[in-house]
Design a protein around this motif. Structure first.
Motif, PDB file in Angstrom:
ATOM      1  N   THR A  33       2.218  18.481  51.226  1.00  0.00           N
ATOM      2  CA  THR A  33       1.880  19.392  50.290  1.00  0.00           C
ATOM      3  C   THR A  33       1.725  20.784  51.028  1.00  0.00           C
ATOM      4  O   THR A  33       2.124  21.971  50.635  1.00  0.00           O
ATOM      5  N   PRO A  44       1.163  26.787  44.761  1.00  0.00           N
ATOM      6  CA  PRO A  44      -0.098  26.118  44.614  1.00  0.00           C
ATOM      7  C   PRO A  44      -0.820  26.534  43.394  1.00  0.00           C
ATOM      8  O   PRO A  44      -0.771  27.834  43.009  1.00  0.00           O
ATOM      9  N   SER A  45      -1.840  25.840  42.873  1.00  0.00           N
ATOM     10  CA  SER A  45      -2.827  26.250  41.780  1.00  0.00           C
ATOM     11  C   SER A  45      -3.623  27.294  42.526  1.00  0.00           C
ATOM     12  O   SER A  45      -3.827  27.387  43.964  1.00  0.00           O
ATOM     13  N   LEU A  48      -5.977  25.594  45.166  1.00  0.00           N
ATOM     14  CA  LEU A  48      -5.682  25.283  46.387  1.00  0.00           C
ATOM     15  C   LEU A  48      -5.299  26.615  47.163  1.00  0.00           C
ATOM     16  O   LEU A  48      -5.557  26.380  48.451  1.00  0.00           O
TER      17      LEU A  48
ATOM     18  N   ASP B  75      -2.062  13.911  45.145  1.00  0.00           N
ATOM     19  CA  ASP B  75      -2.517  15.297  45.369  1.00  0.00           C
ATOM     20  C   ASP B  75      -1.831  16.263  44.512  1.00  0.00           C
ATOM     21  O   ASP B  75      -0.909  15.739  43.788  1.00  0.00           O
ATOM     22  N   GLU B  76      -1.935  17.650  44.526  1.00  0.00           N
ATOM     23  CA  GLU B  76      -1.317  18.439  43.698  1.00  0.00           C
ATOM     24  C   GLU B  76       0.108  18.506  43.822  1.00  0.00           C
ATOM     25  O   GLU B  76       0.805  18.630  42.680  1.00  0.00           O
ATOM     26  N   ARG B  79       1.711  15.305  42.299  1.00  0.00           N
ATOM     27  CA  ARG B  79       1.575  15.466  40.868  1.00  0.00           C
ATOM     28  C   ARG B  79       2.671  16.266  40.210  1.00  0.00           C
ATOM     29  O   ARG B  79       3.194  16.244  39.367  1.00  0.00           O
TER      30      ARG B  79
END
Lengths: 68, 140
Positions: A33, A44-45, A48, B75-76, B79
């Motif tokens: 990630t 990213p959100s 994050l 995790d993000e 997903r």
């Protein structure tokens, strides 16, 4: 007009002397990630993005910005 | 070994496992469709398909929500990959169904069972393959 979220994660991470895995450990995500965010593959959100900024000890707007 | 390293290794193993599952499901389906399939092969195909579909869900995370490695494995980024791969699977199923609809215009003798089998296989196999590729690409 295409907007793109650019970032300075690699530069800040190297300045902090961290590997992708070490940064991932600090933030609580997987290395892949961190890798995809760093390379601009994954946006990213907000959560994050803030966590990454905190882990690298820089303001979030210094780590991410919008490029046209 | 840190939890990030363990998760990385598990994610890579999972991605290769998914590619193997997808290939095996296709191989068994071909066996069934070419008439060499027995009832066992039909059952195996169905079992593999359900297994693949369940693997697209974060079941391990649901079962062990407080486990750090399970959290890292879902995790993000993962997903997002899962969402994208399910979209790929959806469009693959739609395209296959439309292909059969077109084939129906040319008097192709296709049974409902064949259509169901091929549409389901296309959707699930494409989704699981897309997920594996996205995960492996992210881990580079």
């Amino acid at each position: 007009m295409t907007e793109h979220l650019a970032n300075a994660i690699k530069a800040e991470r190297e300045r902090a002397g961290l590997t992708q895995a070490a940064l991932a450990e600090r933030v609580g995500v997987s290395r892949k990630t961190v890798n995809t965010v760093e390379n601009g593959v994954f946006t990213p959100s907000a959560t994050l993005a803030i966590k990454l900024a905190r882990a690298l000890n820089v303001p979030v707007e210094q780590l991410f910005w919008i490029e046209d | 070994m840190t939890s990030v390293e363990v998760a990385e290794r598990s994610a890579r193993f999972r991605a290769y496992g998914f590619l193997f599952l997808a290939a095996l499901t296709c191989a068994v389906m071909i066996l069934v469709r070419t008439g060499r399939g027995t009832d066992f092969a039909q059952g195996l195909w169905l079992g593999l398909l359900v297994g693949c579909a369940l693997n697209l869900l974060p079941i391990k995370r649901w079962l062990r929500p407080h486990n750090t490695v399970m959290q890292l494995l879902d995790d993000e980024g993962t997903r997002a990959n899962r969402r994208l791969s399910c979209t790929v699977g959806f469009w693959a199923a739609v395209a296959t169904a439309l292909g059969f609809q077109l084939a129906g215009h040319f008097d192709a003798a296709i049974t409902a069972e064949e259509v169901g089998q091929l549409v389901a296989t296309a959707g699930i196999v494409c989704a699981i393959t897309a997920f594996a590729i996205l995960e492996l690409r992210a881990a580079r």
